[in-house]
Design a protein around this motif. Structure first.
Motif, short mmCIF file in Angstrom:
data_model
loop_
_atom_site.label_atom_id
_atom_site.label_comp_id
_atom_site.label_asym_id
_atom_site.label_seq_id
_atom_site.Cartn_x
_atom_site.Cartn_y
_atom_site.Cartn_z
N UNK A 27 -6.09 -12.71 -5.93
CA UNK A 27 -6.33 -14.04 -5.36
C UNK A 27 -5.02 -14.64 -4.86
N UNK A 28 -5.13 -15.54 -3.87
CA UNK A 28 -3.95 -16.19 -3.30
C UNK A 28 -3.35 -17.14 -4.32
N UNK A 29 -2.01 -17.11 -4.45
CA UNK A 29 -1.34 -17.96 -5.44
C UNK A 29 -1.41 -19.42 -5.02
N UNK A 30 -1.71 -20.28 -5.99
CA UNK A 30 -1.83 -21.73 -5.76
C UNK A 30 -0.59 -22.41 -6.33
N UNK A 31 -0.19 -23.50 -5.72
CA UNK A 31 0.91 -24.31 -6.26
C UNK A 31 0.36 -25.20 -7.37
N UNK A 32 0.55 -24.80 -8.62
CA UNK A 32 -0.01 -25.52 -9.76
C UNK A 32 0.91 -26.66 -10.19
N UNK A 33 0.38 -27.87 -10.22
CA UNK A 33 1.15 -29.03 -10.68
C UNK A 33 0.93 -29.23 -12.18
N UNK A 34 2.01 -29.46 -12.94
CA UNK A 34 1.90 -29.72 -14.37
C UNK A 34 2.22 -31.20 -14.62
N UNK A 35 1.27 -31.92 -15.22
CA UNK A 35 1.45 -33.34 -15.53
C UNK A 35 1.52 -33.53 -17.03
N UNK A 36 2.58 -34.16 -17.51
CA UNK A 36 2.66 -34.45 -18.95
C UNK A 36 2.06 -35.83 -19.19
N UNK A 37 1.08 -35.91 -20.07
CA UNK A 37 0.40 -37.18 -20.35
C UNK A 37 0.35 -37.40 -21.86
N UNK A 38 0.68 -38.61 -22.29
CA UNK A 38 0.62 -38.99 -23.71
C UNK A 38 -0.84 -39.13 -24.12
N UNK A 39 -1.27 -38.33 -25.09
CA UNK A 39 -2.69 -38.33 -25.47
C UNK A 39 -3.12 -39.66 -26.07
N UNK A 40 -2.19 -40.39 -26.72
CA UNK A 40 -2.55 -41.65 -27.37
C UNK A 40 -2.56 -42.82 -26.39
N UNK A 41 -1.79 -42.68 -25.31
CA UNK A 41 -1.70 -43.76 -24.32
C UNK A 41 -1.65 -43.15 -22.92
N UNK A 42 -2.78 -42.61 -22.44
CA UNK A 42 -2.78 -41.89 -21.17
C UNK A 42 -2.38 -42.79 -19.99
N UNK A 43 -1.47 -42.29 -19.17
CA UNK A 43 -1.01 -42.99 -17.97
C UNK A 43 -2.15 -43.01 -16.95
N UNK A 44 -2.59 -44.23 -16.59
CA UNK A 44 -3.76 -44.37 -15.70
C UNK A 44 -3.53 -43.74 -14.33
N UNK A 45 -2.30 -43.83 -13.82
CA UNK A 45 -2.01 -43.26 -12.50
C UNK A 45 -2.11 -41.74 -12.53
N UNK A 46 -1.59 -41.15 -13.59
CA UNK A 46 -1.65 -39.69 -13.72
C UNK A 46 -3.10 -39.22 -13.91
N UNK A 47 -3.85 -39.97 -14.71
CA UNK A 47 -5.28 -39.64 -14.90
C UNK A 47 -6.00 -39.71 -13.56
N UNK A 48 -5.67 -40.72 -12.74
CA UNK A 48 -6.31 -40.86 -11.42
C UNK A 48 -5.94 -39.67 -10.52
N UNK A 49 -4.69 -39.22 -10.58
CA UNK A 49 -4.27 -38.05 -9.79
C UNK A 49 -5.11 -36.83 -10.15
N UNK A 50 -5.29 -36.62 -11.46
CA UNK A 50 -6.06 -35.46 -11.93
C UNK A 50 -7.54 -35.61 -11.55
#
Length: 354
Positions: A1-24
């Motif tokens: 399969x063609x390689x994809x550019x995988x983005x890794x987002x670090x998110x605090x499980x106790x206080x999830x960043x709303x902007x990062x959650x929206x990106x995902x």
């Protein structure tokens, strides 16, 4: 399969960043794939109503097409368009165990693509008990199909590094939310017939379910794997959770288990094999080997469940040829632990009778 550019987002499980959650969530809404933590293991998510998005899960994992996927919801009300009906016994279970590691089998509605169910008329649904997972599903405002986020057949991922090892370059995004808690996948319970039947043991035990029902059946397929079996639940037909090395599980009384492992260790080392031993806190000092890894404490079997897949991956890193693993008592979470060990060993279990 063609390689994809995988983005890794670090998110605090106790206080999830709303902007990062929206990106995902936007990745999922746009037909992409996102690995995310749940309370059991990391899942690989895609829009459950989009057949093309779901196909990306199968391709990334190398998953057999007839192995059904579990649909995750972020709110109980999301279930109603996905199923024909929600029986009374399901409502009791949802009230007691959701959010949590219990997956229920329902007769599916026409909204669910057959690719999700492996051609079956039933669909497996659960509501995870993890802030990141729930916020992601709510933000996407879609049911999310999500098997474990690993290469099919390998040990399930319990932290983001395991997902990166297996799926980097194959999926769109990985959310790093730290370690998972339960460590083994959810219990799958078939309530589409009169007798509630466990298709896969997990974080909700048979004993827990017997507090709701007078009787709970164990599916016979748990005891044996068949090439002819049409799996009703993930993990029924195919070899799963497997390390690179061969594995033997030894069951019985603890003293007999440890004695048998010592004898097998000597036998296989004399053959020139590098042998790993999966021990517990109670036995860690009795084996004369450099390759002993402690999986947990027998008095707290939940610690064994939490560490099992991580330890299997550690043996891969050590490059052992064979793993000798101590079996556990099959009560409570022990049933799920032994189910995963049997699968990891390809059924290679040695039982020592008194």
């Amino acid at each position: 399969m063609k390689r994809i550019n995988t983005e890794v987002l670090k998110i605090d499980r106790n206080n999830p960043d709303k902007e990062k959650i929206k990106m995902a969530a936007d990745v999922i809404k746009n037909g992409g794939t996102v690995a995310f933590p749940t309370e059991t293991v990391y899942g690989l998510g895609a829009n459950a109503l989009d057949e093309k998005a779901v196909e990306k899960i199968f391709i990334a994992k190398g998953r057999p097409q007839d192995n059904p996927l579990i649909v995750h919801i972020g709110d109980v009300n999301q279930i109603y368009p996905l199923v024909e009906s929600v029986p009374e016994k399901a409502l009791k279970l949802m009230e007691r165990f959701w959010p949590g590691p219990l997956t229920l089998l329902f007769n599916k509605s026409d909204k669910i693509p057959s690719k999700i169910t492996g051609g079956l008329e039933t669909v497996a649904i659960r509501m995870p008990n993890h802030k990141i997972a729930v916020e992601l599903i709510k933000e996407a405002n879609l049911p999310v199909a999500a098997p474990s986020a690993n290469t099919s057949g390998k040990p399930s991922p319990t932290n983001a590094s395991h997902v990166i090892e297996d799926l980097m370059g194959k999926i769109d995004m990985i959310i790093d939310g730290g370690n998972t808690g339960v460590g083994v996948e959810s219990t799958v319970l078939d309530i589409s017939t009169d007798m509630p039947t466990i298709l896969r043991p997990g974080g909700i035990t048979k004993e827990d379910l017997l507090e709701i029902f007078p009787e709970v059946k164990i599916d016979p397929a748990l005891e044996k794997s068949s090439k002819d079996l049409k799996p009703k639940s993930p993990g029924q037909k195919y070899r799963h959770y497997s390390p690179n090395a061969q594995m033997i599980v030894i069951q019985g009384e603890l003293q007999e288990i440890s004695q048998s492992i010592k004898e097998l260790l000597k036998e296989y080392e004399e053959k020139g094999l590098k042998v790993g031993i999966m021990a517990t806190e109670q036995t860690k000092n009795i084996y004369e080997s450099k390759n002993v890894i402690v999986v947990g404490d027998r008095d707290r079997p939940e610690t064994i469940a939490a560490n099992l897949f991580k330890v299997l991956r550690e043996f891969d890193k050590k490059g052992v040829d064979l793993i000798l693993a101590e079996g556990v008592e099959e009560s409570g979470i022990g049933m799920a632990i032994m189910n995963r060990m049997r699968k990891a060993a390809g059924g290679n279990v040695k039982t020592i009778e008194n």
